[in-house]
Design an enzyme around this catalytic site. Structure first.
Site, PDB file in Angstrom:
ATOM      1  N   ASN A  68       0.825  -1.209   0.000  1.00  0.00           N
ATOM      2  CA  ASN A  68       0.000   0.000   0.000  1.00  0.00           C
ATOM      3  C   ASN A  68       0.860   1.260   0.000  1.00  0.00           C
ATOM      4  OD1 ASN A  68       0.499  -1.021   2.650  1.00  0.00           O
ATOM      5  ND2 ASN A  68      -1.058   0.301   3.521  1.00  0.00           N
ATOM      6  N   GLU A  81      -3.007  -4.686  -3.061  1.00  0.00           N
ATOM      7  CA  GLU A  81      -3.496  -5.616  -4.087  1.00  0.00           C
ATOM      8  C   GLU A  81      -3.547  -4.945  -5.451  1.00  0.00           C
ATOM      9  OE1 GLU A  81      -4.753  -4.944  -1.130  1.00  0.00           O
ATOM     10  OE2 GLU A  81      -6.056  -6.532  -0.373  1.00  0.00           O
ATOM     11  N   CYS A 121     -10.627  -3.512  -4.227  1.00  0.00           N
ATOM     12  CA  CYS A 121      -9.656  -4.524  -4.674  1.00  0.00           C
ATOM     13  C   CYS A 121     -10.385  -5.779  -5.144  1.00  0.00           C
ATOM     14  CB  CYS A 121      -8.681  -4.857  -3.551  1.00  0.00           C
ATOM     15  SG  CYS A 121      -7.536  -3.498  -3.235  1.00  0.00           S
TER      16      CYS A 121
HETATM   17  N1  THU Z   1      -5.261  -1.522   2.489  1.00  0.00           N
HETATM   18  C1  THU Z   1      -4.702  -2.352   1.560  1.00  0.00           C
HETATM   19  O1  THU Z   1      -3.574  -2.131   1.097  1.00  0.00           O
HETATM   20  N2  THU Z   1      -5.419  -3.409   1.142  1.00  0.00           N
HETATM   21  C2  THU Z   1      -6.669  -3.722   1.594  1.00  0.00           C
HETATM   22  O2  THU Z   1      -7.297  -4.621   1.062  1.00  0.00           O
HETATM   23  C3  THU Z   1      -7.253  -2.975   2.709  1.00  0.00           C
HETATM   24  C4  THU Z   1      -6.572  -1.705   3.054  1.00  0.00           C
HETATM   25  C5  THU Z   1      -4.486  -0.354   2.929  1.00  0.00           C
HETATM   26  C6  THU Z   1      -5.053   0.965   2.491  1.00  0.00           C
HETATM   27  C7  THU Z   1      -4.476   1.892   3.536  1.00  0.00           C
HETATM   28  O3  THU Z   1      -3.184   2.291   3.123  1.00  0.00           O
HETATM   29  C8  THU Z   1      -4.345   1.031   4.771  1.00  0.00           C
HETATM   30  O4  THU Z   1      -4.432  -0.303   4.333  1.00  0.00           O
HETATM   31  C9  THU Z   1      -5.400   1.294   5.818  1.00  0.00           C
HETATM   32  O5  THU Z   1      -6.659   1.207   5.294  1.00  0.00           O
END
Ligand code: THU
Length: 166
Positions: A68, A81, A121
């Site tokens: 992320n 993702e 996602c």
């Molecule tokens: N996040 C992801 O990378 N994938 C997910 O499926 C859920 C949330 C990240 C987004 C943000 O940077 C952090 O987790 C908190 O929501």
């Protein structure tokens, strides 16, 4: 005469495979989870401190990692993702996506329960299944439980799909 309408009740069923530890996973899944864990280390998540890693396994055997990427304006970040999937689809458009592993950690370490992809996602995962006409195996990491589903659509039933556009 009024038409008599008969309501239909339908049931949707999904299969979820659960494992207690990575050691129990099939070798390929285990390797992919370890890649996702590694990817989470490089997440840029200074605001949420929630670090997510995703590892995409392509048909060729290539593994694409993503994590992320957050932003101070909060709305312009992107989930692990989608970072991984978009990179894979942009750079290896003819290499179909076979599986995606996701791992997440917060300030207490690896999440105890399996990481769950957000709705956006899931939508992108389903689009990728449609694009390659092939199910994507999802391996969702957790310290106490690892969850595997055989298709992203299991996590987004009745998804919006390109066919709807006509
Ligand atoms: N996040 C992801 O990378 N994938 C997910 O499926 C859920 C949330 C990240 C987004 C943000 O940077 C952090 O987790 C908190 O929501």
């Amino acid at each position: 005469m009024d038409k008599i309408s008969i309501m239909r009740k339908k049931e949707l069923k999904i299969f979820i495979y659960e494992y207690d530890t990575v050691i129990e996973l099939p070798e390929k899944d285990r390797a992919l989870i370890l890649s996702a864990r590694k990817a989470s280390e490089n997440a840029y998540a200074p605001y949420s401190k929630f670090q997510v890693g995703a590892a995409v396994l392509l048909e060729s055997g290539k593994v694409i990692k993503g994590n992320n990427q957050e932003n101070a304006d909060f709305t312009d970040g992107l989930c692990a993702e989608r970072v991984a999937l978009f990179y894979a689809n942009a750079n290896y458009p003819n290499d179909k996506v076979n599986a995606v592993a996701v791992s997440a950690k917060n300030s207490n370490g690896l999440l105890k329960q399996p990481a769950q992809p957000c709705g956006s996602c899931r939508q992108v995962l389903v689009e990728t299944e449609v694009r390659y006409n092939s199910p994507i195996r999802l391996i969702l990491d957790g310290a106490k439980k690892i969850m595997v589903v055989e298709s992203a659509e299991c996590l987004l039933p009745l998804a919006f799909k390109p066919v709807a556009l006509g």
